[in-house]
Design an enzyme around this catalytic site. Structure first.
Site, mmCIF file in Angstrom:
data_model
loop_
_atom_site.group_PDB
_atom_site.id
_atom_site.type_symbol
_atom_site.label_atom_id
_atom_site.label_comp_id
_atom_site.label_asym_id
_atom_site.label_seq_id
_atom_site.Cartn_x
_atom_site.Cartn_y
_atom_site.Cartn_z
ATOM 1 C CG ASP A 171 2.109 4.936 5.751
ATOM 2 O OD1 ASP A 171 1.723 3.971 6.440
ATOM 3 O OD2 ASP A 171 2.569 5.973 6.234
ATOM 4 C CG ASP A 194 -0.089 -0.071 2.525
ATOM 5 O OD1 ASP A 194 0.377 0.986 2.980
ATOM 6 O OD2 ASP A 194 0.119 -1.189 3.050
#
Length: 291
Positions: free
Chosen positions: A211, A209
């Protein structure tokens, strides 16, 4: 003559290793408590291998409750000489997309609720962590990733946060301003303890991802992470299969000096050392305590 044994610490989504022969799960006890799970012993393409799921099979243990000292001690006692650590991370850079593997070479440790050393009162030591990973292992991992065409970045700074919550947007932007590359919850104090145990150590940080900083991606959620994690875990298993044969022919000490990290680290005078601590550290530091 070195008889290399590859240790693999599996992170989120990686709870087993495919292709092992002569498999056996073994429960181990250490002076520092129980490891996260039993250790899986086997052989992979002629390379002896020991696997430990960091969070336990089924992902039972949160980052702050992992017994890092027991995990590293158990691997050392099992004869492991090289440790490849696999972990899920968030990206702090636009060019490190989900699915990218980062072979990190630096860490910033922001954890605060973990035991960070095997040593303590009665036997004090200070090891160098200026270069916290083994470049030789990193070379092998990079070569294997390129061969498999896994998106890979060699080098980078891994910020280790305490968790278990994900970052706030402000924290994420702060870490970006520090020029960190990825963020996760598990490689510290693991890397420091591996250094104290004189083990070669390298990490594969698998991006899941962005963050909390990316303006187009929204907040990090478990469901988003899980979507990427399965693909990452499959790539990680392939990477371990690819890298194992590259490590089996080592017949000399590591040129990075990993196996001599404690050579000048003990500071407590021999006559002042606590015998109970000396015994407790027999596996981790026995090489330098025997003299």
């Amino acid at each position: 003559m070195i008889d290399p044994i590859l240790g693999v610490i599996g992170g989120s989504g990686l709870y087993d290793i495919d292709g092992l022969i002569d498999r056996r799960w073994v429960r181990m006890e250490t002076p520092f408590g129980e490891p996260s799970d039993e250790l899986l012993f086997g052989t992979l393409d002629g390379q002896r291998l020991v696997f430990l799921p960091r969070h336990g099979r089924g992902h039972r243990i949160p980052p702050s409750n992992i017994n890092f000292r027991a995990n590293i001690h158990a691997l050392k006692e099992a004869g492991v000489t090289e440790v490849v650590s696999v972990s899920a991370v968030g990206s702090l850079r636009a060019d490190l997309h989900p699915g990218t593997f980062v072979i990190a070479d630096q860490f910033i440790d922001r954890t605060f609720a973990r035991e960070k050393s095997f040593f303590g009162t009665g036997l004090v030591a200070h090891v160098s962590c200026a270069q916290p990973v083994c470049a030789r292992l990193g070379d092998a991992l990079e070569e294997a990733a390129r061969e498999l065409k896994i998106p890979c970045r060699r080098g980078g700074t891994y910020l280790v946060m305490e968790g278990p919550q994900f970052s706030s947007a402000a924290e994420s932007e702060l870490y970006r301003s520090w020029r960190c590359d990825v963020i996760g919850m598990t490689n510290m104090p693991e890397a420091k303890l591996a250094r104290e145990a004189e083990l070669c150590y390298a990490t594969v940080a698998m991006v899941t991802d962005y963050d909390a900083w990316h303006p187009d991606e929204g907040a990090v959620t478990v469901d988003k992470v899980l979507k990427v994690m399965q693909t990452n875990a499959e790539s990680a298993r392939a990477l371990i299969r690819q890298v194992a044969p590259k490590l089996k022919d080592r017949n000399a000490f590591c040129p990075e000096g990993c196996e001599a990290a404690l050579e000048h680290a003990l500071i407590t005078a021999p006559e002042a050392r606590d015998p109970a601590m000396v015994e407790k550290l027999r596996v981790v530091a026995g090489r330098v305590l025997r003299g």
